[in-house]
Design a protein around this motif. Structure first.
Motif, PDB file in Angstrom:
ATOM      1  N   UNK A 160      -4.839 -44.703 -13.390  1.00 19.85           N
ATOM      2  CA  UNK A 160      -4.817 -43.519 -12.501  1.00 19.85           C
ATOM      3  C   UNK A 160      -6.141 -43.331 -11.770  1.00 19.85           C
ATOM      4  N   UNK A 161      -7.226 -43.778 -12.377  1.00 13.41           N
ATOM      5  CA  UNK A 161      -8.546 -43.594 -11.750  1.00 13.41           C
ATOM      6  C   UNK A 161      -9.079 -44.891 -11.156  1.00 13.41           C
ATOM      7  N   UNK A 162      -8.259 -45.947 -11.109  1.00 15.79           N
ATOM      8  CA  UNK A 162      -8.863 -47.264 -10.900  1.00 15.79           C
ATOM      9  C   UNK A 162      -8.123 -48.175  -9.927  1.00 15.79           C
ATOM     10  N   UNK A 220     -12.980 -43.706 -14.821  1.00 16.36           N
ATOM     11  CA  UNK A 220     -13.845 -43.588 -13.634  1.00 16.36           C
ATOM     12  C   UNK A 220     -13.728 -44.812 -12.709  1.00 16.36           C
ATOM     13  N   UNK A 221     -12.649 -45.591 -12.849  1.00 17.34           N
ATOM     14  CA  UNK A 221     -12.465 -46.762 -11.992  1.00 17.34           C
ATOM     15  C   UNK A 221     -13.145 -48.018 -12.497  1.00 17.34           C
ATOM     16  N   UNK A 222     -13.693 -47.959 -13.720  1.00 16.01           N
ATOM     17  CA  UNK A 222     -14.346 -49.141 -14.300  1.00 16.01           C
ATOM     18  C   UNK A 222     -13.342 -49.830 -15.238  1.00 16.01           C
ATOM     19  N   UNK A 223     -13.011 -51.078 -14.961  1.00 13.33           N
ATOM     20  CA  UNK A 223     -12.022 -51.746 -15.812  1.00 13.33           C
ATOM     21  C   UNK A 223     -12.483 -51.824 -17.270  1.00 13.33           C
ATOM     22  N   UNK A 224     -11.524 -51.627 -18.174  1.00 17.79           N
ATOM     23  CA  UNK A 224     -11.818 -51.756 -19.607  1.00 17.79           C
ATOM     24  C   UNK A 224     -11.987 -53.240 -19.946  1.00 17.79           C
TER      25      UNK A 224
END
Ligand SMILES: Cc1ncc(COP(=O)(O)O)c(C=O)c1O
Length: 377
Positions: free
Chosen positions: A156-158, A131-135
């Motif tokens: 892909x989302x980030x 969801x675009x939140x960095x791990x």
């Protein structure tokens, strides 16, 4: 029937239309100057030496796994709470996906769950920035180093998200991006690979183009490859979208903040965090969680009520190990993913795109409150 307020919408301006039209007036529709320009701009934005444009995020993941020579007998750790292409790309090469559970706050792989999944056969991690939140890159990269594992970052989302002020996609051995129309920037269909290693990059360039290496002519194929090329038309679109990335991300952050304030006092709804320590979020989707105390089927009822009211919404994500395609996969039999299963049953993605108006956001919020009220009666 198309929803009145869609779940997602691309943001195409006259500049994109002009750029695409210009390409159509040339004879160069594939493997031309726009490909080089898009790759250079993408590599430049990330300050990485190599960017390779491909036909989709799935193609990017497939080439990454193939270029790292991952295959039968190799285990690759990845989340189940993500898009199915992540595990599919592993299965394309007959390697084994091993699912790790997620952190309930950032919804990315939990380092403790990753560590518990490591065996002598583990060769790589696919770290998805969901969801675009960095791990949690400090912990995950430390694990990878300690166990000598390759790292594929699925960004892909980030695109544009950062961890400790460093852009995602610049931590691992190879990173992948995707440009489907629901993404922050789009090329219609498309993807991109980043990597530092020139040999890996050369191999992936050959693999995307039917196994042709530099110097090979059109009918000379040095190894088994694919047609994963990205057209000049798509590259022209991507070049303009990339120039607009910062303003697009700012608009999306505004829409997310607006939702959070509209939803702040609604019982039974948990909003996504707007900020997390050491990270900036690149908003891909806006996903709320319904309270655990509600009956198990509440989310699906709410989803139907909203859809009936003309509001696009979705279950992000249906875990991979619960998909029919993975029902009989040995990795599903051994998966123990209580957090993934609990959260995935309660998530609801709301309409989310750059131009979502405050009126529409208020209507979505109102409809959501009404749906929950109705179900509580
Ligand atoms: C995390 C993740 N990886 C890979 C992909 C695959 O990208 P594409 O649909 O371009 O093949 C997606 C697409 O949504 C994604 O969200």
């Amino acid at each position: 029937m198309n929803p009145r307020i869609p779940l997602s919408a691309p943001d195409i301006t006259e500049a994109e239309i002009e750029a695409v039209t210009q390409v159509l007036r040339t004879n160069s529709l594939s493997l031309g100057p726009k490909l080089d320009e898009f790759e250079s701009a993408f590599a430049g934005y990330h300050q990485m030496p190599q960017a390779i444009a491909v036909s989709s995020g799935t193609a990017a993941l497939h080439l990454a796994i193939r270029a790292l020579n991952l295959g039968p007998g190799d285990e690759i750790i990845l989340p189940s709470f993500t898009f199915i292409a992540v595990a599919n790309a592993v299965c394309f090469e007959r390697a084994t996906p091993v699912f790790a559970d997620i952190d309930p706050i950032d919804l990315n792989m939990h380092p403790a769950s990753v560590e518990a999944a490591i065996t002598p056969r583990t060769r790589a991690l696919i770290i998805v920035h969901t969801f675009g939140v960095p791990a949690n890159m400090d912990a995950l990269m430390a694990l990878a180093r300690r166990h000598n594992l390759a790292v594929i970052e699925d960004a892909c989302e980030a695109i544009g998200a950062t961890y400790n002020n460093q852009l995602v996609g610049t931590f691992g051995d190879i990173a992948t991006f995707a440009f489907y129309p629901n993404k922050q920037i789009t090329t219609g269909e498309g993807g991109m690979i980043l990597c530092r290693d020139n040999q890996l990059a050369q191999r992936m360039r050959a693999l995307r183009n039917q196994g042709r290496y530099p110097g090979n002519h059109w009918l000379q194929h040095q190894e088994l490859g694919y047609n994963y090329r990205l057209s000049e038309i798509a590259c022209a679109l991507g070049i303009v979208q990339l120039t607009r990335l910062e303003s697009i991300l700012a608009q999306r952050a505004t829409v997310a903040a607006r939702y959070n304030s509209l939803l702040a006092n609604i019982p039974d709804i948990e909003c996504p965090p707007l900020q997390l320590p050491h990270r900036t979020i690149s908003w891909f989707v806006y996903v709320v969680q319904l309270a655990e105390t509600l009956p198990a089927d509440t989310r699906d009822h709410v989803l139907r009520l909203l859809q009936n009211a003309g509001i696009g919404c979705g279950r992000y994500f249906a875990p991979i190990h619960q998909q029919p395609a993975y029902q009989h996969h040995p990795s599903t039999q051994t998966a123990h993913l209580p957090i993934t299963e609990s959260i995935a049953a309660r998530t609801l993605a709301l309409p989310f795109y750059n131009s979502l108006s405050s009126t529409d956001a208020a209507e979505v919020t109102q409809a959501l409150m009404q749906a929950i009220d109705e179900l509580n009666q």
